[in-house]
Design a protein around this motif. Structure first.
Motif, mmCIF file in Angstrom:
data_model
loop_
_atom_site.group_PDB
_atom_site.id
_atom_site.type_symbol
_atom_site.label_atom_id
_atom_site.label_comp_id
_atom_site.label_asym_id
_atom_site.label_seq_id
_atom_site.Cartn_x
_atom_site.Cartn_y
_atom_site.Cartn_z
ATOM 1 N N THR A 105 0.915 -1.002 -0.036
ATOM 2 C CA THR A 105 -0.234 -0.036 0.421
ATOM 3 C C THR A 105 0.803 0.889 -0.137
ATOM 4 O O THR A 105 2.049 1.149 0.244
ATOM 5 N N LYS A 106 0.982 2.488 -0.362
ATOM 6 C CA LYS A 106 0.684 3.523 -0.323
ATOM 7 C C LYS A 106 1.476 3.832 0.599
ATOM 8 O O LYS A 106 2.682 4.279 1.627
ATOM 9 N N GLU A 107 0.677 3.569 2.190
ATOM 10 C CA GLU A 107 0.885 3.257 3.187
ATOM 11 C C GLU A 107 2.254 3.003 4.139
ATOM 12 O O GLU A 107 3.182 3.644 4.523
ATOM 13 N N GLU A 108 2.134 2.154 3.639
ATOM 14 C CA GLU A 108 3.710 0.821 3.247
ATOM 15 C C GLU A 108 4.815 1.503 3.360
ATOM 16 O O GLU A 108 5.653 0.896 3.242
ATOM 17 N N GLN A 109 4.722 1.817 1.452
ATOM 18 C CA GLN A 109 5.696 2.582 0.638
ATOM 19 C C GLN A 109 6.413 3.509 1.486
ATOM 20 O O GLN A 109 7.373 3.856 1.856
ATOM 21 N N VAL A 110 5.512 4.630 2.068
ATOM 22 C CA VAL A 110 5.956 5.578 2.799
ATOM 23 C C VAL A 110 6.437 5.537 3.743
ATOM 24 O O VAL A 110 7.270 5.971 4.308
ATOM 25 N N GLY A 111 6.183 4.393 4.818
ATOM 26 C CA GLY A 111 5.947 3.436 6.653
ATOM 27 C C GLY A 111 8.167 3.172 5.909
ATOM 28 O O GLY A 111 8.360 3.074 7.340
ATOM 29 N N PHE A 112 8.554 2.884 4.818
ATOM 30 C CA PHE A 112 9.678 1.308 4.658
ATOM 31 C C PHE A 112 10.650 2.438 5.219
ATOM 32 O O PHE A 112 10.756 1.773 6.349
ATOM 33 N N ILE A 113 10.616 3.059 5.932
ATOM 34 C CA ILE A 113 11.641 3.951 5.894
ATOM 35 C C ILE A 113 12.067 4.080 7.598
ATOM 36 O O ILE A 113 12.719 3.566 8.500
ATOM 37 N N SER A 114 10.685 4.223 8.556
ATOM 38 C CA SER A 114 10.403 4.061 9.107
ATOM 39 C C SER A 114 10.962 3.226 10.216
ATOM 40 O O SER A 114 10.942 2.255 11.463
ATOM 41 N N PHE A 115 10.145 1.918 9.165
ATOM 42 C CA PHE A 115 9.686 0.205 9.300
ATOM 43 C C PHE A 115 11.394 0.650 9.617
ATOM 44 O O PHE A 115 12.382 -0.769 10.299
ATOM 45 N N ALA A 116 12.415 0.602 8.446
ATOM 46 C CA ALA A 116 13.486 -0.495 8.371
ATOM 47 C C ALA A 116 14.696 0.599 9.565
ATOM 48 O O ALA A 116 15.529 0.099 9.957
ATOM 49 N N LEU A 117 14.067 1.855 10.259
ATOM 50 C CA LEU A 117 15.018 1.742 11.135
ATOM 51 C C LEU A 117 14.452 2.134 12.935
ATOM 52 O O LEU A 117 15.027 1.985 13.672
ATOM 53 N N GLY A 118 13.436 1.296 12.585
ATOM 54 C CA GLY A 118 13.012 0.640 13.609
ATOM 55 C C GLY A 118 11.900 1.783 14.322
ATOM 56 O O GLY A 118 12.265 1.678 16.121
ATOM 57 N N LEU A 119 11.303 2.317 13.732
ATOM 58 C CA LEU A 119 11.115 2.967 14.875
ATOM 59 C C LEU A 119 8.636 2.961 15.204
ATOM 60 O O LEU A 119 8.689 3.250 15.202
ATOM 61 N N VAL A 120 8.583 2.576 13.491
ATOM 62 C CA VAL A 120 7.347 1.270 13.964
ATOM 63 C C VAL A 120 7.701 -0.511 13.754
ATOM 64 O O VAL A 120 9.049 -0.731 12.843
ATOM 65 N N ASP A 121 6.846 -1.145 13.513
ATOM 66 C CA ASP A 121 6.334 -1.861 13.843
ATOM 67 C C ASP A 121 5.287 -2.079 12.044
ATOM 68 O O ASP A 121 5.584 -1.328 11.642
ATOM 69 N N ALA B 66 18.424 5.929 -0.867
ATOM 70 C CA ALA B 66 19.325 6.740 -0.679
ATOM 71 C C ALA B 66 18.764 7.390 0.516
ATOM 72 O O ALA B 66 19.239 8.510 1.451
ATOM 73 N N ARG B 67 17.518 8.459 0.894
ATOM 74 C CA ARG B 67 16.349 8.503 1.749
ATOM 75 C C ARG B 67 17.113 8.024 2.895
ATOM 76 O O ARG B 67 17.230 8.545 4.151
ATOM 77 N N LEU B 68 16.810 6.410 3.353
ATOM 78 C CA LEU B 68 16.804 5.277 3.809
ATOM 79 C C LEU B 68 18.643 6.212 4.755
ATOM 80 O O LEU B 68 18.659 5.970 5.229
ATOM 81 N N ARG B 69 19.386 5.944 4.457
ATOM 82 C CA ARG B 69 20.470 6.046 4.442
ATOM 83 C C ARG B 69 20.708 7.845 4.925
ATOM 84 O O ARG B 69 21.913 8.213 5.756
ATOM 85 N N GLU B 70 20.193 8.451 4.803
ATOM 86 C CA GLU B 70 20.246 9.957 4.767
ATOM 87 C C GLU B 70 19.591 9.996 5.728
ATOM 88 O O GLU B 70 20.136 10.660 7.223
ATOM 89 N N GLN B 71 18.917 8.627 6.111
ATOM 90 C CA GLN B 71 18.233 8.932 7.989
ATOM 91 C C GLN B 71 19.442 8.412 8.491
ATOM 92 O O GLN B 71 18.431 8.239 10.140
ATOM 93 N N GLY B 72 20.353 7.564 8.049
ATOM 94 C CA GLY B 72 21.398 6.874 9.636
ATOM 95 C C GLY B 72 21.331 5.416 9.538
ATOM 96 O O GLY B 72 21.852 5.547 9.992
ATOM 97 N N TYR B 73 20.586 5.162 8.403
ATOM 98 C CA TYR B 73 20.489 3.666 8.447
ATOM 99 C C TYR B 73 21.907 2.946 8.242
ATOM 100 O O TYR B 73 22.337 3.311 6.645
ATOM 101 N N VAL B 74 22.542 2.086 8.835
ATOM 102 C CA VAL B 74 23.562 1.145 8.714
ATOM 103 C C VAL B 74 23.143 -0.178 8.416
ATOM 104 O O VAL B 74 24.761 -0.223 7.831
ATOM 105 N N GLY B 75 22.903 -0.730 8.119
ATOM 106 C CA GLY B 75 22.611 -2.023 7.768
ATOM 107 C C GLY B 75 22.753 -2.351 6.604
ATOM 108 O O GLY B 75 22.942 -1.599 5.731
ATOM 109 N N VAL B 76 22.339 -3.705 5.444
ATOM 110 C CA VAL B 76 22.681 -4.271 4.244
ATOM 111 C C VAL B 76 21.186 -3.602 3.898
ATOM 112 O O VAL B 76 21.212 -3.744 4.299
#
Length: 195
Positions: free
Chosen positions: A30-46, A83-93
Motif C-alpha cells: 500500500t502507499k502507507e506501507e511504502q511511505v512507512g518503509f524508512i521508519s520501519f527499517a529504522l525501527g521506529l514503527v512495527d 538513498a533517503r534511508l541512508r540519509e536518515q542514518g540507516y547503517v545496515g545492509v
C-alpha cells in the motif's frame, strides 16, 4: 512489488535467513506501507506502522525492489528510497532486487549506499547467504572503525604528553605504531597495585 512476491519473500527468504518472525516482514503493498518503509527499517514503527518505544533497533538488512509499483504502475525507484534511508542514518545492509539485465545490475551496484544487488527471481538460500555475508562484513568494518576511533584520542594524548626530542625517527615510529595499534584508555590502578 506484487502481493505474490511479498508472500514468496516471507515464505522462502525470511526462513532461509532465520529472521525474527515478529520483526521481519515484507511490506509495501500500500502507499502507507511504502511511505512507512524508512521508519520501519529504522525501527521506529512495527510492520503495521504503529510507533515503537525507544530504544529503536534498525533492521540488520533491507531488501527493496528497484521498481516500486502501486496498482501495477511503477512510480518510485528502490535506489531513491535507499538513498533517503541512508540519509536518515540507516547503517545496515541495503540490497536492491531487480529483474533487469546484467549491465543494469552493475549500474545499480554502483549506487552509493547499496551493499548488494540481487537479480530476480532469486534463489532464497543463495540470497540469504549473500545477505548474511554482507551483514558480517558490515559488522566487522563498523567494529574496526569504532575501535580505531576509540584508540586514536589516547594515541594523540600519548604523543602530546611524551617528549620525543633526540630519539631516532625509527624509534619514534615504532613507539607510535605500538601506541596507536595497542592503546587503550589507562584504567585506575587497583588498590593492590598502588605503591
Amino acid at each position: 512489488d506484487s502481493a505474490f512476491s511479498r508472500k514468496i519473500f516471507e515464505a522462502t527468504l525470511l526462513p532461509a535467513l532465520g529472521a525474527d518472525a515478529q520483526r521481519s516482514k515484507a511490506i509495501g503493498g500500500t502507499k502507507e506501507e511504502q511511505v512507512g518503509f524508512i521508519s520501519f527499517a529504522l525501527g521506529l514503527v512495527d510492520a503495521s506502522l504503529h510507533d515503537l518505544p525507544p530504544p529503536h533497533r534498525q533492521a540488520d538488512a533491507v531488501l527493496i525492489d528497484e521498481n516500486l509499483a502501486l496498482d501495477g504502475e511503477v512510480h518510485l525507484s528502490g535506489s531513491y528510497v535507499l538513498a533517503r534511508l541512508r540519509e536518515q542514518g540507516y547503517v545496515g545492509v541495503a540490497c536492491l532486487a531487480s529483474s533487469c539485465d546484467r549491465e543494469q545490475l552493475k549500474r545499480l551496484m554502483a549506487v552509493p549506499g547499496v551493499d548488494l544487488v540481487s537479480p530476480k527471481p532469486f534463489h532464497a538460500s543463495a540470497l540469504a547467504a549473500a545477505l548474511r555475508k554482507a551483514h558480517e562484513v558490515k559488522q566487522l568494518v563498523t567494529s574496526a572503525h569504532a575501535t580505531q576511533e576509540k584508540r586514536a584520542p589516547f594515541a594523540e594524548k600519548l604523543v602530546s604528553l611524551t617528549h620525543l626530542e633526540g630519539l631516532p625517527h625509527s624509534s619514534i615510529r615504532s613507539l607510535m605504531d605500538v601506541a596507536y595499534n595497542n592503546a587503550t584508555e589507562p584504567s585506575s590502578p587497583s588498590p593492590a597495585g598502588k605503591r
